[in-house]
Every structure is written in structure tokens, then in C-alpha cells.
Scaffold this active site. Sequence first.
Site, PDB file in Angstrom:
ATOM      1  CG  HIS A  76      -2.298   0.494   1.019  1.00  0.00           C
ATOM      2  ND1 HIS A  76      -2.922   0.537  -0.206  1.00  0.00           N
ATOM      3  CD2 HIS A  76      -3.189   0.994   1.899  1.00  0.00           C
ATOM      4  CE1 HIS A  76      -4.139   1.036  -0.060  1.00  0.00           C
ATOM      5  NE2 HIS A  76      -4.320   1.331   1.203  1.00  0.00           N
TER       6      HIS A  76
ATOM      7  CG  ASN B  63      -8.508   4.877   4.224  1.00  0.00           C
ATOM      8  OD1 ASN B  63      -7.911   4.482   3.224  1.00  0.00           O
ATOM      9  ND2 ASN B  63      -9.054   4.043   5.079  1.00  0.00           N
TER      10      ASN B  63
ATOM     11  CG  ASP C 169      -1.900   0.816  -3.428  1.00  0.00           C
ATOM     12  OD1 ASP C 169      -2.737  -0.093  -3.235  1.00  0.00           O
ATOM     13  OD2 ASP C 169      -1.968   1.925  -2.848  1.00  0.00           O
TER      14      ASP C 169
ATOM     15  CG  ASN D  96     -11.237   3.321   1.224  1.00  0.00           C
ATOM     16  OD1 ASN D  96     -12.268   3.389   0.563  1.00  0.00           O
ATOM     17  ND2 ASN D  96     -11.028   2.353   2.092  1.00  0.00           N
TER      18      ASN D  96
END
Length: 187
Positions: A20, A66, A91, A112
Site C-alpha cells: 500500500h 484514507n 498502488d 479509499n
Amino acid sequence: MKHLIVGLGNIGDEYRDTRHNIGFMILDAFAEASNISFSTGRYGDVGQGRIKNQQVILLKPSTYMNLSGNAVRYWKEQEGVDIDNILILVDDIALPLGAIRIKGSGSDAGHNGLKNIAQMLGTQAYPRLRFGIGNDFPRGCQIDYVLGTFSPEEKTILKERIPIAVEAIRETVLAGLGRAMCTFNNK
């Protein structure tokens, strides 16, 4: 002309080498290749420099993935960067490991970080470089996968592919999004 290049990721040692955080990894490689260093600023680590006649502002948000839109909106407004000159490095599990796709706009595809950026900017029409992290995980284990680290074999692929992403960023800044898309979307 100013460009805001944002690598998405999560802060903290527990996230440092996770899939991530590939946005942070690519931005770090770009900063190193461009002799730009980071310092702590509002909403994240920020670096500024020039690539030929173009000013670049590099941002690694400290807001966690997020809520990345808070940092992007702040630095866009603070520096007066046109939305077309923002490039988000993110990513993408829908792409094979190391695949690069540059787009001028698009949906968040369930990501997100991208969703929050679109919400904070009021549009999905902002450029992004999607870097494939693969999707080799059992059903229901997506979170464990994206927050997991790369295997030694995957790290070898990253050593080959991250420099290509760095060149794609440079091409986007110097020659424009369209040229970068033509050059790098099929590599």
C-alpha cells in the site's frame, strides 16, 4: 509552471515496506534521482525542486491513506497548482506487479485514498500514475495483502520497475500527461 506530485501511503514503521506504500516508495526514488530532500510540513513530508524549467512540489501525506485528500487539497491551494498539474502515485491491485498506467482522470476503483482525494477536490478529473501491486491473495484477504510486504522475488521486480515509474513522472512534468501516457502505458 508548478507541479504537485503526491505519493500515497501510510506513515509509520509498520507500514514502511508494504504494498500500500508503493506511492511513497516511488516518490522517494524520484526525489533521490532529482536531488530533492524532504522536510516535515503541514499534512506531510514535502520536498521542492526544479526539473529543468519546471517547479515540482513532492508530498508524502501524513494523514494516512484514507484521508490523503486533506493534504492534496491544502498543498494544491497553498502553492496555487492547477489540477492538471497534480500527479497522484498510487498502488493498484487490478494491475500485475510493476505495471504502470497513467490516466488524466478516472474512478477511484474502490481505493479509499483516491476516493478521499476526489471528495476533497470535488472531482475525479485529476492525473494519477497507477502502479500494479498484483492481486495474489485469497478471497476476503485483500487488506492483509495490501498491508503485507513484498517477497524477495517481488522486490527484484520493483528494482526494475520503480525506475521506469520515475522516468514516467519526469516525462509527465517535462512533456505532459499525453506524452507520458503514450510512452509508458504499454511498458
